[in-house]
Scaffold this motif. Structure first.
Motif, mmCIF file in Angstrom:
data_model
loop_
_atom_site.group_PDB
_atom_site.id
_atom_site.type_symbol
_atom_site.label_atom_id
_atom_site.label_comp_id
_atom_site.label_asym_id
_atom_site.label_seq_id
_atom_site.Cartn_x
_atom_site.Cartn_y
_atom_site.Cartn_z
ATOM 1 N N ASN A 81 -3.523 0.801 11.745
ATOM 2 C CA ASN A 81 -4.424 -0.304 11.412
ATOM 3 C C ASN A 81 -4.047 -0.885 10.048
ATOM 4 O OD1 ASN A 81 -6.038 1.143 9.259
ATOM 5 N ND2 ASN A 81 -6.429 2.481 11.017
ATOM 6 N N THR A 115 -9.630 -3.670 1.391
ATOM 7 C CA THR A 115 -8.704 -3.778 0.260
ATOM 8 C C THR A 115 -9.139 -2.821 -0.845
ATOM 9 O OG1 THR A 115 -8.629 -6.141 0.814
ATOM 10 C CG2 THR A 115 -7.512 -5.467 -1.208
ATOM 11 N N ALA A 154 -3.180 -9.160 5.401
ATOM 12 C CA ALA A 154 -3.847 -9.006 6.700
ATOM 13 C C ALA A 154 -4.062 -10.339 7.401
ATOM 14 C CB ALA A 154 -5.190 -8.292 6.515
ATOM 15 N N LYS A 160 -7.608 -10.717 14.500
ATOM 16 C CA LYS A 160 -6.610 -11.440 13.714
ATOM 17 C C LYS A 160 -5.768 -12.378 14.594
ATOM 18 C CE LYS A 160 -7.471 -8.911 9.900
ATOM 19 N NZ LYS A 160 -8.818 -8.452 9.618
ATOM 20 N N TYR A 200 -17.887 -14.517 5.490
ATOM 21 C CA TYR A 200 -16.575 -13.912 5.284
ATOM 22 C C TYR A 200 -15.881 -14.677 4.194
ATOM 23 C CZ TYR A 200 -12.417 -11.467 7.151
ATOM 24 O OH TYR A 200 -11.333 -10.642 7.355
HETATM 25 C C1 LIG Z 1 -8.829 -7.105 8.599
HETATM 26 C C2 LIG Z 1 -8.510 -6.853 7.173
HETATM 27 C C3 LIG Z 1 -8.147 -5.579 6.710
HETATM 28 C C4 LIG Z 1 -8.264 -4.346 7.551
HETATM 29 O O1 LIG Z 1 -7.502 -4.330 8.671
HETATM 30 P P1 LIG Z 1 -7.862 -3.294 9.835
HETATM 31 O O2 LIG Z 1 -6.707 -3.447 10.766
HETATM 32 O O3 LIG Z 1 -9.149 -3.744 10.447
HETATM 33 O O4 LIG Z 1 -7.949 -1.945 9.229
HETATM 34 C C5 LIG Z 1 -7.761 -5.435 5.403
HETATM 35 N N1 LIG Z 1 -7.762 -6.476 4.560
HETATM 36 C C6 LIG Z 1 -8.124 -7.709 4.951
HETATM 37 C C7 LIG Z 1 -8.067 -8.834 3.977
HETATM 38 C C8 LIG Z 1 -8.533 -7.938 6.264
HETATM 39 O O5 LIG Z 1 -8.939 -9.142 6.633
#
Ligand SMILES: *Cc1c(COP(=O)(O)O)cnc(C)c1O
Length: 358
Positions: free
Chosen positions: A56, A84, A154, A181, A306
């Motif tokens: 992940n 983060t 991400a 995503k 968000y």
């Molecule tokens: C989605 C996201 C994460 C975490 O990713 P996961 O795959 O859900 O663990 C980390 N940082 C940001 C900025 C995100 O949008």
């Protein structure tokens, strides 16, 4: 219901073909052939040399900190998802928050420089909504003060900056392939490193830190991912271009519809290839945001706060920092529904409701 996002699903028969292959091989995980194929396809697509597909987008941040041997203070952004900051805390490092730019909502490099102390070891910045941070400025500061740079990328899949994947910057960039995503593998993430000498370490760190049955080298973690997840990635990857195009169209509809005299959106530099990952709008006040949120809810439309809250205000932070810009934006922002298949009439309805309640 119209939700902020709706997961893109590939052709089911194609996915089942991969599943049938897994059944034949009876290898479900542990660096299987589909995972290796996905890694190779991702490297091609992103034009990067060193990429590790992991469980992940959070564990990859932790592995990045371990691989770069970062311990101590990490300058980071308060305007990001909590993963983060959590990854910094989970690795027993200390987040030092500096505020964001009021235009892009990315970390402000001028404030990074001011916050550096002898305890500072690294900078962890997020390319917020897929919009690049001030990469050159951050790199200059990092070199001057001998700091590692980790980008939480991400949101940045498919984004190009200076004709290169945005994921290819920093000592390490990480990506999330979570179902929400732009490109997803159900759950998933990747480490993209600019240090080939770290390759073996990254490979080992994500799989317990041992080589074979006899060599136990260090305390790794389980950051692996499965063949089933890799299969989803292999199904989705060929469609990323079309997915981004479809999102771009929705983006344009919102741009045309919304009343920009009373709304703000982050400034996205026009010298990038963008991925249209999110559609955030910032209202004049928190109360206007709440009013719009309530009006949308009546029609079963669910945008997302968000990012909210500003991470420096989380109750479990070891130190207190004031980040007035981030705190203010976090109170007033909503990310609007944006996904492949969202109809123009639906966007029209959302836009009309928003404009009526400003
Ligand atoms: C989605 C996201 C994460 C975490 O990713 P996961 O795959 O859900 O663990 C980390 N940082 C940001 C900025 C995100 O949008």
């Amino acid at each position: 219901m119209i939700n902020v996002t709706k997961t893109y699903l590939p052709n089911k028969e194609q996915y089942i073909k991969y599943i049938d292959e897994i059944w034949e091989r009876v290898q479900l995980t542990n660096n299987g052939p589909l995972l290796r194929e996905l890694e190779s396809e991702l490297k091609k697509y992103l034009e990067v040399e060193n990429l590790y597909y992991c469980g992940n987008g959070t564990i990859v941040l932790q592995i990045a900190l371990k691989a770069l041997e970062v311990q101590g203070d990490i300058i980071t952004t308060p305007f990001s998802y909590c993963a983060t900051t959590n990854s910094i805390l989970w690795e027993n490092c200390t987040p030092v928050f500096v505020d964001i730019e009021p235009t892009t909502f990315n970390i402000d490099p001028a404030l990074i420089e001011q916050a550096i102390t002898p305890d500072t070891r690294a900078i962890m910045a997020t390319h917020v909504y897929g919009n690049p941070c001030q990469i050159e400025a951050i790199e200059t500061i990092a070199q001057k003060h001998n700091l590692k740079v980790i980008y939480d990328a991400a949101h940045a899949f498919g984004v190009k900056y200076r004709n290169r994947s945005l994921l290819s910057y920093g000592d390490i960039s990480t990506c999330s392939f979570h179902a929400t995503k732009v490109f997803h593998t159900i759950e998933g993430g990747a480490i993209i490193s600019n240090h080939p000498e770290l390759n073996e370490k990254l490979h080992l760190l994500r799989a317990f830190g041992h080589r074979g049955d006899e060599e136990y080298l260090f305390a790794g973690i389980n950051g692996k991912n499965s063949e089933f997840h890799a299969a989803m990635g292999l199904c989705n990857l060929p469609h990323v271009g079309a997915i981004i195009e479809a999102r771009k169209e929705v983006f344009g509809w919102y741009n045309d519809l919304l009343n920009w005299e009373k709304l703000q959106k982050p400034l996205i530099s026009d010298d990038i290839e963008y991925n249209y990952a999110y559609y955030p709008v910032v209202f004049e006040s928190e109360s206007v945001m709440r009013r719009v949120q309530a009006a949308l809810a009546e029609q079963d439309i669910v945008p997302r706060r968000y990012f909210y809250p500003s991470l420096n205000t989380l109750p479990f932070m070891p130190r207190r920092y004031a980040c007035p810009v981030s705190e203010d934006i976090a109170l007033r922002v909503l990310s609007l529904p944006l996904y492949v298949g969202l109809a123009q009439e639906e966007v029209q309805l959302i836009g009309t409701i928003i404009n009526q309640h400003l």
